[in-house]
Motif scaffolding. Structure first.
Motif, PDB file in Angstrom:
ATOM      1  N   ALA A  88       3.895  18.666  12.782  1.00 45.01           N
ATOM      2  CA  ALA A  88       4.129  17.473  13.814  1.00 45.01           C
ATOM      3  C   ALA A  88       5.635  17.315  14.409  1.00 45.01           C
ATOM      4  O   ALA A  88       5.661  17.357  15.553  1.00 45.01           O
ATOM      5  CB  ALA A  88       3.655  16.028  13.321  1.00 45.01           C
ATOM      6  N   PHE A  89       6.561  17.613  13.554  1.00 44.83           N
ATOM      7  CA  PHE A  89       7.937  17.752  13.943  1.00 44.83           C
ATOM      8  C   PHE A  89       8.189  18.702  14.990  1.00 44.83           C
ATOM      9  O   PHE A  89       8.722  18.496  15.880  1.00 44.83           O
ATOM     10  CB  PHE A  89       8.953  17.831  12.692  1.00 44.83           C
ATOM     11  CG  PHE A  89      10.166  17.667  12.992  1.00 44.83           C
ATOM     12  CD1 PHE A  89      10.893  16.270  13.334  1.00 44.83           C
ATOM     13  CD2 PHE A  89      11.514  18.572  13.106  1.00 44.83           C
ATOM     14  CE1 PHE A  89      12.192  16.416  13.718  1.00 44.83           C
ATOM     15  CE2 PHE A  89      12.616  18.655  13.449  1.00 44.83           C
ATOM     16  CZ  PHE A  89      13.119  17.356  13.651  1.00 44.83           C
ATOM     17  N   VAL A  90       7.693  19.841  14.417  1.00 43.65           N
ATOM     18  CA  VAL A  90       7.744  21.110  15.471  1.00 43.65           C
ATOM     19  C   VAL A  90       7.332  20.832  16.764  1.00 43.65           C
ATOM     20  O   VAL A  90       7.926  21.174  17.992  1.00 43.65           O
ATOM     21  CB  VAL A  90       7.235  22.264  14.963  1.00 43.65           C
ATOM     22  CG1 VAL A  90       7.177  23.446  16.034  1.00 43.65           C
ATOM     23  CG2 VAL A  90       7.984  22.798  13.642  1.00 43.65           C
ATOM     24  N   ALA A 110      12.276  24.588  18.861  1.00 46.41           N
ATOM     25  CA  ALA A 110      11.151  24.127  17.887  1.00 46.41           C
ATOM     26  C   ALA A 110      10.794  25.288  16.690  1.00 46.41           C
ATOM     27  O   ALA A 110      10.495  24.792  15.489  1.00 46.41           O
ATOM     28  CB  ALA A 110       9.676  24.206  18.699  1.00 46.41           C
ATOM     29  N   VAL A 111      10.829  26.488  17.015  1.00 40.12           N
ATOM     30  CA  VAL A 111      10.932  27.398  15.831  1.00 40.12           C
ATOM     31  C   VAL A 111      12.091  27.219  14.884  1.00 40.12           C
ATOM     32  O   VAL A 111      11.953  27.116  13.695  1.00 40.12           O
ATOM     33  CB  VAL A 111      11.067  28.780  16.624  1.00 40.12           C
ATOM     34  CG1 VAL A 111      11.287  30.052  15.120  1.00 40.12           C
ATOM     35  CG2 VAL A 111      10.009  29.408  17.368  1.00 40.12           C
ATOM     36  N   MET A 231       5.188  26.918   9.483  1.00 35.70           N
ATOM     37  CA  MET A 231       5.019  25.543   9.930  1.00 35.70           C
ATOM     38  C   MET A 231       5.421  25.551  11.504  1.00 35.70           C
ATOM     39  O   MET A 231       4.894  25.070  12.607  1.00 35.70           O
ATOM     40  CB  MET A 231       6.108  24.735   9.377  1.00 35.70           C
ATOM     41  CG  MET A 231       5.766  24.255   8.268  1.00 35.70           C
ATOM     42  SD  MET A 231       7.211  23.051   7.499  1.00 35.70           S
ATOM     43  CE  MET A 231       7.256  23.643   5.822  1.00 35.70           C
ATOM     44  N   ALA A 232       6.442  26.467  11.819  1.00 33.09           N
ATOM     45  CA  ALA A 232       6.828  26.626  13.132  1.00 33.09           C
ATOM     46  C   ALA A 232       5.640  27.151  14.125  1.00 33.09           C
ATOM     47  O   ALA A 232       5.155  26.723  15.225  1.00 33.09           O
ATOM     48  CB  ALA A 232       8.156  27.508  13.459  1.00 33.09           C
ATOM     49  N   LEU A 233       5.160  28.091  13.568  1.00 36.05           N
ATOM     50  CA  LEU A 233       4.083  28.886  14.245  1.00 36.05           C
ATOM     51  C   LEU A 233       2.602  27.914  14.238  1.00 36.05           C
ATOM     52  O   LEU A 233       2.228  28.001  15.462  1.00 36.05           O
ATOM     53  CB  LEU A 233       3.603  30.269  13.537  1.00 36.05           C
ATOM     54  CG  LEU A 233       2.329  30.892  14.014  1.00 36.05           C
ATOM     55  CD1 LEU A 233       2.549  31.199  15.583  1.00 36.05           C
ATOM     56  CD2 LEU A 233       2.237  32.298  13.226  1.00 36.05           C
ATOM     57  N   ALA A 234       2.461  27.144  13.317  1.00 34.18           N
ATOM     58  CA  ALA A 234       1.253  26.308  13.429  1.00 34.18           C
ATOM     59  C   ALA A 234       1.493  25.250  14.372  1.00 34.18           C
ATOM     60  O   ALA A 234       0.575  24.697  14.932  1.00 34.18           O
ATOM     61  CB  ALA A 234       0.916  25.913  12.015  1.00 34.18           C
ATOM     62  N   GLY A 235       2.792  24.807  14.197  1.00 34.06           N
ATOM     63  CA  GLY A 235       3.186  23.578  15.447  1.00 34.06           C
ATOM     64  C   GLY A 235       2.993  24.141  16.806  1.00 34.06           C
ATOM     65  O   GLY A 235       2.492  23.435  17.538  1.00 34.06           O
ATOM     66  N   LEU A 236       3.328  25.323  17.020  1.00 34.65           N
ATOM     67  CA  LEU A 236       3.339  25.784  18.256  1.00 34.65           C
ATOM     68  C   LEU A 236       1.654  25.919  18.601  1.00 34.65           C
ATOM     69  O   LEU A 236       1.259  25.658  20.024  1.00 34.65           O
ATOM     70  CB  LEU A 236       3.773  27.083  18.517  1.00 34.65           C
ATOM     71  CG  LEU A 236       5.418  26.939  18.349  1.00 34.65           C
ATOM     72  CD1 LEU A 236       5.916  28.428  18.713  1.00 34.65           C
ATOM     73  CD2 LEU A 236       6.202  26.082  19.228  1.00 34.65           C
ATOM     74  N   MET A 237       0.896  26.287  17.773  1.00 26.87           N
ATOM     75  CA  MET A 237      -0.376  26.604  18.125  1.00 26.87           C
ATOM     76  C   MET A 237      -1.135  25.200  18.258  1.00 26.87           C
ATOM     77  O   MET A 237      -1.729  25.147  19.124  1.00 26.87           O
ATOM     78  CB  MET A 237      -1.062  27.398  16.661  1.00 26.87           C
ATOM     79  CG  MET A 237      -0.622  28.578  16.752  1.00 26.87           C
ATOM     80  SD  MET A 237      -1.158  29.538  15.289  1.00 26.87           S
ATOM     81  CE  MET A 237      -3.193  29.448  15.330  1.00 26.87           C
TER      82      MET A 237
END
Length: 328
Positions: A88-90, A110-111, A231-237
């Motif tokens: 969520a934060f990303v 974001a990453v 987390m970063a990748l999942a947040g972008l997805m």
């Protein structure tokens, strides 16, 4: 000559590593998955549809990306329960920064936000010495709160960031493609690299690992950093899929990740577990959720089913540990 022959002689049966013990549990998981597929195929004519399987892979892609790093961390005897709030934060960092900085600088920021969460977790656990469960639970609350503060409790939309909705190959959704790539990377990392062997050694016995020269804290720190990257990748997805982000993004992902990892055979005490097992556990949960949806089962009961699966997975893990202790 006798010394040479002795050195080349096969090791006694008792001294050989018992590598076949994982087969029964993996087989049981596969049998359960096949039973699910057969049951829902009979109950719904839409279940075996190619598009429906695309939906299943898309639905489990976010959890799957996080579960790959979750497997690595748990094999090392640690936990990361901050993944949902990290996602969520990303997302909120991306949607807030994109209108101001542009999409590419916002992506980089974001990453860095995701990596920063992993770095904080790793620092607190390996340098300060705070228990991983307490650390990541604290981070869960901190970053969920920060997401709420930054987003002011609203859903914030982003334009021109819809890459995760594409179907680039044979109609396969992009999130499924990303999941396959991440699974392949972590499979190689855990099975064929020195780093992976160190993670298993640390999870099995951190004191012994330290005595043989493994830099335990450095390896665990790297594990938390990889979790932050996921987390970063999942947040972008998830932000690309929804076209927005809010404080409610990623709620419950912690439970979903832990369920898939433990169901896949990774031990709560560390030292055992495989990426392949986690993939099977992930598919069991995904197929169950999709099948129940096709059968018009209320979403509340789907949550009940997921909770039951988690409890059963933990119970099986404890029984497996008891069996292993009794049989050496």
């Amino acid at each position: 000559m006798s010394e040479t022959l002795t050195a080349q002689a096969p090791a006694p049966e008792a001294a050989r590593p018992k590598t076949r013990r994982r087969a029964p549990e993996t087989l049981a998981l596969l049998v359960f998955l096949v039973a699910e597929v057969i049951f829902f195929s009979v109950k719904s004519p839409y279940f075996l549809n190619w598009d429906n399987w695309g939906n299943i892979l898309t639905a489990v892609s976010i959890t799957g990306v996080l579960a790959m790093a979750g497997t690595l961390v748990m094999v090392g005897g640690q936990f990361d329960l901050s993944v949902g709030s990290g996602v969520a934060f990303v997302g909120i960092v991306l949607v807030q920064a994109a209108p101001v900085l542009g999409i590419w600088p916002a992506l980089g920021l974001a990453v860095l936000a995701g990596l920063g969460i992993g770095l904080l977790n790793g620092f607190l656990v390996t340098v300060v010495g705070v228990n991983a469960l307490i650390t990541t639970l604290g981070m869960l609350g901190i970053f969920r709160g920060l997401t709420l503060v930054i987003g002011k409790g609203q859903s914030i939309f982003i334009e021109g960031f819809d890459w995760a909705t594409a179907r680039p190959f044979l109609g396969i959704p992009m999130p499924a493609v990303v999941l396959v790539v991440v699974v392949a990377v972590f499979f190689v990392l855990m099975r064929f690299t020195v780093f992976g062997r160190k993670v298993y050694a640390i999870g099995a016995n951190p004191v012994a690992a330290r005595l043989v020269g493994i830099r335990v804290n450095r390896v665990l720190f790297a594990g938390f950093l990889l979790s932050g990257a996921c987390m970063a990748l999942a947040g972008l997805m998830v932000t690309s899929q929804l076209g927005s982000s809010s404080a409610n993004t990623g709620v419950g992902l912690e439970l979903a990740v832990v369920t898939a990892v433990i169901l896949g055979g990774t031990s709560l005490s560390g030292g055992t577990g495989t990426i392949g097992g986690t993939v099977v556990g992930l598919l069991i949960v995904g197929v169950l959720s999709n099948g129940l949806t096709l059968l018009n089962v209320d979403s509340s009961w789907q949550q009940v089913a997921t909770g039951v699966l988690l409890i059963l997975a933990v119970a099986v893990d404890r029984l497996r540990q008891t069996y292993m202790r009794r049989n050496g």
